[in-house]
Scaffold this motif. Structure first.
Motif: not given
Length: 312
Positions: A69-75, A133-135, A140-149
């Motif tokens: 379990x990890x996190x972003x730091x906002x957008x 909405x921001x969440x 989707x920022x996370x999805x686009x970053x990680x999906x292919x991995x």
């Protein structure tokens, strides 16, 4: 989503690796602590200096699971114009409304590299971003970053194969466990509404700011190189601040009175004091306040006499 293969594979997984991503490190820690159900939670450093990783052994969809379990730091990204539009002397403000935009990432958190490393070899992604909405947009920022991995998989109830969205409104362990038991899908429409708002904010804000700066500099040379800015959020906020400042500056103090009454009793040789405040609140006339005080005092004296009578 840019997967490395288009083949759909349905797997029966006996042991899983699950990546969970929250919006802040503190939320990631709270989620890990709640879902571990008393099992040890191990904390380690990731590639990002801003986002530690919390690991524990748990279960997911009925199978044993290694959970990180990890996190972003906002957008993760911000929206901007390309460098060719930075020269205000060469680009007319009106041109910005049709200009292309680019997504930029702050390199300091190393968030893309961090999330891709943590996603590698995982069978599922669970998104614990804030439920607004921001969440959804950060989801989707996370999805686009990680999906292919992520490993290719088709899991029951998942979005796009192996992605889940947790919906929660508090960090109480019971609420986090309830959200984990009712995983849903991220909302693409809400995410796109944020994309639209960011685009409007950027183009309207920058174009109008440059227009006003040019106009006022040409009419008020004393401004020098000072810029005049506009923003769809900034400008209404500035109005409220200025309006409140004007109200404070123009306020003329007026005297007022509040009526209080104190009653001291001597029941059985001991003393007791009771304070009463008038329900009328502020009184703007001294004569009216004095009349109210006398009336309240007389009423309390009568009440005290009644209370001290035998059998009362």
């Amino acid at each position: 989503r840019g997967r490395r293969a288009s083949l759909t594979i349905t797997l029966t997984i006996t042991h899983m690796r699950v990546l969970m991503v929250a919006e802040k490190p503190s939320i990631a820690q709270a989620v890990a602590s709640a879902l571990a159900r008393g099992s040890p939670v191990r904390k380690r450093k990731g590639i990002s200096p801003s986002a530690p990783v919390f690991e524990f052994d748990g279960s997911f969809q009925g199978a044993p699971a290694e959970v990180r379990c990890t996190s972003t730091v906002g957008h993760m990204w911000s929206l901007d114009f390309g460098r060719e539009y930075n020269d205000q002397g060469k680009v007319q403000p009106i041109e910005l409304f049709g200009a292309p935009t680019v997504h930029l990432e702050d390199p300091r958190p190393r968030m893309t590299e961090h999330l891709r490393t943590e996603a590698a070899g995982c069978d599922a992604l669970v998104l614990w971003l804030d439920c607004d909405r921001e969440g959804e947009n950060i989801c989707f920022e996370v999805i686009h970053t990680t999906a292919m991995y992520l490993n290719q998989a088709e899991l029951p109830g998942a979005y796009d194969g192996n992605i889940f969205r947790a919906r929660f409104s508090s960090l109480a362990p019971a609420d986090l466990l309830a959200a984990f038991a009712a995983l849903a899908h991220p909302n693409l429409d809400e995410s796109r509404s944020v994309d639209a708002r960011q685009l409007i904010d950027l183009k309207l804000g920058v174009a109008f700011s440059r227009f006003m700066t040019r106009f006022f500099r040409s009419h008020l040379p004393e401004l020098g190189k000072i810029s005049v800015t506009y923003g769809p959020c900034q400008t209404p906020t500035l109005f409220f601040v200025c309006h409140r400042h004007d109200a404070i500056a123009s306020h003329v103090p007026q005297p007022y009175w509040r009526v209080h009454a104190s009653l001291r009793l001597d029941p059985g040789g001991g003393q007791a004091a009771v304070r009463f405040d008038s329900s009328r609140g502020a009184v703007w006339s001294e004569a009216e306040a004095e009349a109210a005080r006398m009336w309240e005092a007389a009423r309390l004296v009568e009440a005290a006499k009644t209370a001290q009578q035998p059998g009362a």
